[in-house]
Design a protein around this motif. Structure first.
Motif, PDB file in Angstrom:
ATOM      1  N   GLU A 136       0.874  -1.168   0.000  1.00  0.00           N
ATOM      2  CA  GLU A 136       0.000   0.000   0.000  1.00  0.00           C
ATOM      3  C   GLU A 136       0.915   1.224   0.000  1.00  0.00           C
ATOM      4  O   GLU A 136       1.564   1.536   1.010  1.00  0.00           O
ATOM      5  N   GLU A 164       1.935   5.163  -0.372  1.00  0.00           N
ATOM      6  CA  GLU A 164       1.478   6.543  -0.219  1.00  0.00           C
ATOM      7  C   GLU A 164       2.396   7.435  -1.052  1.00  0.00           C
ATOM      8  O   GLU A 164       3.624   7.374  -0.928  1.00  0.00           O
ATOM      9  N   GLY A 189      -1.542   3.836  -4.059  1.00  0.00           N
ATOM     10  CA  GLY A 189      -2.462   2.705  -4.079  1.00  0.00           C
ATOM     11  C   GLY A 189      -1.759   1.388  -3.806  1.00  0.00           C
ATOM     12  O   GLY A 189      -0.619   1.353  -3.331  1.00  0.00           O
ATOM     13  N   ARG A 190      -2.458   0.303  -4.128  1.00  0.00           N
ATOM     14  CA  ARG A 190      -1.943  -1.043  -3.829  1.00  0.00           C
ATOM     15  C   ARG A 190      -1.291  -1.649  -5.068  1.00  0.00           C
ATOM     16  O   ARG A 190      -1.842  -1.603  -6.172  1.00  0.00           O
ATOM     17  N   ARG A 227      -1.140  -3.502 -10.321  1.00  0.00           N
ATOM     18  CA  ARG A 227      -2.187  -3.028  -9.434  1.00  0.00           C
ATOM     19  C   ARG A 227      -2.904  -4.218  -8.799  1.00  0.00           C
ATOM     20  O   ARG A 227      -3.047  -5.276  -9.425  1.00  0.00           O
ATOM     21  N   ALA A 270      -3.554  -5.219   1.823  1.00  0.00           N
ATOM     22  CA  ALA A 270      -2.140  -4.852   1.865  1.00  0.00           C
ATOM     23  C   ALA A 270      -1.388  -5.695   2.886  1.00  0.00           C
ATOM     24  O   ALA A 270      -1.877  -5.948   3.993  1.00  0.00           O
ATOM     25  N   SER A 281       2.413  -1.317   4.361  1.00  0.00           N
ATOM     26  CA  SER A 281       2.129   0.061   3.958  1.00  0.00           C
ATOM     27  C   SER A 281       3.433   0.844   4.043  1.00  0.00           C
ATOM     28  O   SER A 281       4.189   0.718   5.015  1.00  0.00           O
TER      29      SER A 281
END
Length: 410
Positions: free
Chosen positions: A323, A325, A334-335, A350, A355, A358
């Motif tokens: 995940e 940022e 996104g993931r 994608r 997740a 992160s």
């Protein structure tokens, strides 16, 4: 106050460059260095802020190919000449240039942007992570010996003209570059950088000197350096300031260091920007007489995240959902599912799956070249683990056999 962000036309290149010099203190660049920088620069890849009468902000980007884990040469924008006039600070100029530049880098199809920072606190907010370190040494060569590997006595060391030996030195550099992540592969014209020797950059030392290491008639290494003479009353206390040193085998490497330690009328060998795993620390007889400092080196920014993660190889198989940022380049956010097979080849796509980790794009940049552990970042609270064992698995996969290193600035 309003300014215009634009590419400098050729007619305004000198004024744009003057803005760079002012941002870094206003000391004029030596003529020979200025000529070299002008030749290496890509004005079409430069941007800046114009206030209607003068340039007040600048940012440039070289077109590099940089070695990554596994040996691939990945296109990377070498960010350089970034500055804002003191009269226009705290008005958002730097942020707007960084955003525009990253959009340009993406449009150029370069998955990475890299830089060396004048101040380490500046670029993290734009997604750049400190990915390499540089070792700085000051060694008391009058009291520190060297442990020499077998074959050292077979290596011949001879003086050579830095310019005359350039082809031989560049051949050694080229053979080593792919094996050290973070190393830029030479682009045309950049071979001039190692022998650029303005008098003002010698810190009171000699003109640049060069020696070659040879075995069986083949050049197997080189060192370039300045000698700064100094005396304490009747005692010579000169310094050997090493600029570059590279070798293809341990014996040649050790022979070059032995030569530098043994230069007459000197008692100190100092060098800046060596790799943090430099083997010289294992050759010296007394590491406590080697003043050792480690600074931040190359900062890495993933511009096209999936392309960047797929371009490198991984040390172990991995299957992890990240995940990510990235508020500055939202196309990366996104993931993403990162998988790598037994040979290290990777896929990044994608994903809608939960997740496992992160992480911010800054921390991914720091870990990208294999020198910064995801485990360490997690211990600092910079990586979140959502599946037990995911940090350890990913950290092993991202690691590499040698520490990354960028041997020169830009």
């Amino acid at each position: 106050m309003t300014t215009e962000l634009r590419v400098p036309p050729a007619s305004e290149w000198d004024a744009w460059f003057t803005c760079v010099e002012l941002a870094f203190g206003g000391v004029p660049t030596a003529p020979e260095s200025r000529e070299m920088y002008d030749a290496l620069a890509r004005p079409d890849r430069a941007i800046g802020h114009w206030d209607g009468s003068a340039w007040v902000g600048t940012a440039g980007a070289h077109a590099f190919r940089m070695s990554v884990p596994g040996g691939a040469a990945v296109p990377a924008a070498g960010v350089t000449m970034v500055g804002v006039a003191a009269t226009h600070r705290r008005q958002g100029l730097l942020r707007s240039m960084m955003r525009r530049q990253l959009e340009d880098v993406r449009a150029w199809g370069e998955p990475l942007a890299v830089l060396t920072a004048s101040e380490p606190s500046i670029y993290g907010r734009f997604g750049y992570g400190a990915a390499t370190g540089e070792l700085n040494l000051r060694i008391d060569s009058s009291r520190v010996g060297l442990s020499l590997p077998p074959g050292t006595e077979e290596v011949r060391i001879r003086y050579a003209s830095p310019a005359g030996a350039l082809d031989a030195c560049e051949a050694v550099y080229a053979r080593l570059a792919a094996g050290r992540p973070g190393t830029p592969l030479r682009q045309p014209g950049w071979e001039r950088l190692p022998v650029n020797d303005p008098e003002g950059g010698r810190a009171g030392g000699s003109p640049l000197q060069c020696v070659l290491a040879e075995r069986d008639g083949e050049v197997t290494g080189y060192a370039t350096f300045h000698v700064r003479p100094s005396w304490d009353g009747p005692r010579p206390q000169g310094t050997v300031a090493v600029r570059d040193l590279a070798a293809l085998d341990p014996a040649s490497y050790a022979a070059l260091w032995r030569f530098l330690f043994g230069i007459d009328l000197t008692s100190v060998v100092e060098c800046r920007n060596r790799p943090v795993d430099d083997a010289v620390l294992r050759l010296v007889s007394d590491v406590r007489r080697c003043e050792v400092r480690v600074w931040d080196g190359l900062y890495v920014r993933l511009v096209d995240l999936p392309a960047a993660l797929e371009a490198r190889r991984y040390r172990a198989p991995v299957d992890v959902v990240l995940e990510v940022e990235d508020g500055f380049c939202p196309w990366n956010a996104g993931r993403w599912r990162l998988t790598a097979d037994e040979k290290g080849a990777a896929s990044c796509r994608r994903s809608e799956d939960p997740a496992d980790l992160s992480v911010s794009v800054r921390e991914l940049g720091a870990a990208y070249l294999g020198g910064v552990s995801l485990t360490t970042l997690a211990a600092a609270g910079l990586v979140g683990e959502h599946r037990p064992g995911a940090v350890a698995q990913a950290s092993l996969a991202f690691s590499w056999d040698v520490e990354p290193w960028c041997p020169h600035g830009f």
